[in-house]
Design an enzyme around this catalytic site. Structure first.
Site, PDB file in Angstrom:
ATOM      1  N   VAL A  11      12.681  53.069 -40.312  1.00  0.00           N
ATOM      2  CA  VAL A  11      11.247  53.169 -40.566  1.00  0.00           C
ATOM      3  C   VAL A  11      10.726  54.523 -40.085  1.00  0.00           C
ATOM      4  O   VAL A  11       9.524  54.737 -40.024  1.00  0.00           O
ATOM      5  CB  VAL A  11      10.454  52.023 -39.889  1.00  0.00           C
ATOM      6  CG1 VAL A  11      10.847  50.684 -40.472  1.00  0.00           C
ATOM      7  CG2 VAL A  11      10.653  52.039 -38.388  1.00  0.00           C
ATOM      8  N   GLY A  12      11.651  55.427 -39.750  1.00  0.00           N
ATOM      9  CA  GLY A  12      11.274  56.710 -39.173  1.00  0.00           C
ATOM     10  C   GLY A  12      11.147  57.820 -40.190  1.00  0.00           C
ATOM     11  O   GLY A  12      10.069  58.086 -40.725  1.00  0.00           O
ATOM     12  N   ARG A  13      12.250  58.437 -40.500  1.00  0.00           N
ATOM     13  CA  ARG A  13      12.296  59.547 -41.446  1.00  0.00           C
ATOM     14  C   ARG A  13      13.484  59.347 -42.369  1.00  0.00           C
ATOM     15  O   ARG A  13      14.596  59.064 -41.918  1.00  0.00           O
ATOM     16  CB  ARG A  13      12.439  60.901 -40.731  1.00  0.00           C
ATOM     17  CG  ARG A  13      11.256  61.248 -39.847  1.00  0.00           C
ATOM     18  CD  ARG A  13      10.069  61.691 -40.711  1.00  0.00           C
ATOM     19  NE  ARG A  13       8.919  62.006 -39.909  1.00  0.00           N
ATOM     20  CZ  ARG A  13       7.824  61.251 -39.837  1.00  0.00           C
ATOM     21  NH1 ARG A  13       7.758  60.120 -40.486  1.00  0.00           N
ATOM     22  NH2 ARG A  13       6.799  61.616 -39.111  1.00  0.00           N
ATOM     23  N   ASP A  38      12.217  51.698 -45.049  1.00  0.00           N
ATOM     24  CA  ASP A  38      10.822  52.010 -45.323  1.00  0.00           C
ATOM     25  C   ASP A  38      10.655  53.480 -45.707  1.00  0.00           C
ATOM     26  O   ASP A  38       9.596  53.881 -46.166  1.00  0.00           O
ATOM     27  CB  ASP A  38       9.978  51.694 -44.084  1.00  0.00           C
ATOM     28  CG  ASP A  38       8.500  51.853 -44.326  1.00  0.00           C
ATOM     29  OD1 ASP A  38       7.989  51.230 -45.286  1.00  0.00           O
ATOM     30  OD2 ASP A  38       7.850  52.589 -43.583  1.00  0.00           O
ATOM     31  N   GLU A  43      10.632  60.196 -51.874  1.00  0.00           N
ATOM     32  CA  GLU A  43       9.618  59.141 -51.930  1.00  0.00           C
ATOM     33  C   GLU A  43       8.576  59.484 -52.983  1.00  0.00           C
ATOM     34  O   GLU A  43       8.157  60.637 -53.067  1.00  0.00           O
ATOM     35  CB  GLU A  43       8.963  58.977 -50.560  1.00  0.00           C
ATOM     36  CG  GLU A  43       9.916  58.410 -49.549  1.00  0.00           C
ATOM     37  CD  GLU A  43       9.265  58.152 -48.196  1.00  0.00           C
ATOM     38  OE1 GLU A  43       8.027  58.248 -48.089  1.00  0.00           O
ATOM     39  OE2 GLU A  43      10.002  57.861 -47.261  1.00  0.00           O
ATOM     40  N   HIS A  62       6.452  51.887 -47.653  1.00  0.00           N
ATOM     41  CA  HIS A  62       6.057  53.027 -46.811  1.00  0.00           C
ATOM     42  C   HIS A  62       4.585  53.391 -47.020  1.00  0.00           C
ATOM     43  O   HIS A  62       4.227  54.516 -47.325  1.00  0.00           O
ATOM     44  CB  HIS A  62       6.957  54.237 -47.096  1.00  0.00           C
ATOM     45  CG  HIS A  62       6.785  55.345 -46.098  1.00  0.00           C
ATOM     46  ND1 HIS A  62       7.102  55.207 -44.767  1.00  0.00           N
ATOM     47  CD2 HIS A  62       6.332  56.618 -46.223  1.00  0.00           C
ATOM     48  CE1 HIS A  62       6.858  56.329 -44.133  1.00  0.00           C
ATOM     49  NE2 HIS A  62       6.385  57.204 -44.994  1.00  0.00           N
TER      50      HIS A  62
END
Length: 91
Positions: A11-13, A38, A43, A62
């Site tokens: 869920v970070g990068r 995420d 993206e 995200h």
């Protein structure tokens, strides 16, 4: 090395995970039993990305920062953590 059967949660990068290696390890015979993601290299995740077709992958959109209460909740959490840091809390 990752433990056989592990589940990866990111869920970070997106770029901190090698997406090609991740996909290979999520397929039968790979070391991972699943992933919850995420964030991604690109993206939004393109429709052609193989992650969409893997049954052991949970893809989230995200978009937490697009909720009505995000700014208030994140500001309150920041203040709470800052106050704890000033007090010298370990948490």
């Amino acid at each position: 090395k990752v433990k056989e059967g592990a589940v990866l949660i990111n869920v970070g990068r997106g770029p901190i995970v090698d997406e090609t290696a991740l996909i290979d390890n999520l397929k039968p015979g790979g070391r991972l039993s699943g992933a919850a993601l995420d964030v991604f290299d690109v993206e939004p995740l393109p429709p052609s990305n193989e992650l969409w077709s893997l049954p052991n992958v949970l893809v989230s959109p995200h978009n937490m920062d697009m909720t009505e209460t995000f700014m208030l909740e994140s500001s309150e959490k920041f203040v709470e953590l800052l106050e704890g840091w000033v007090r010298g809390d370990d948490d």
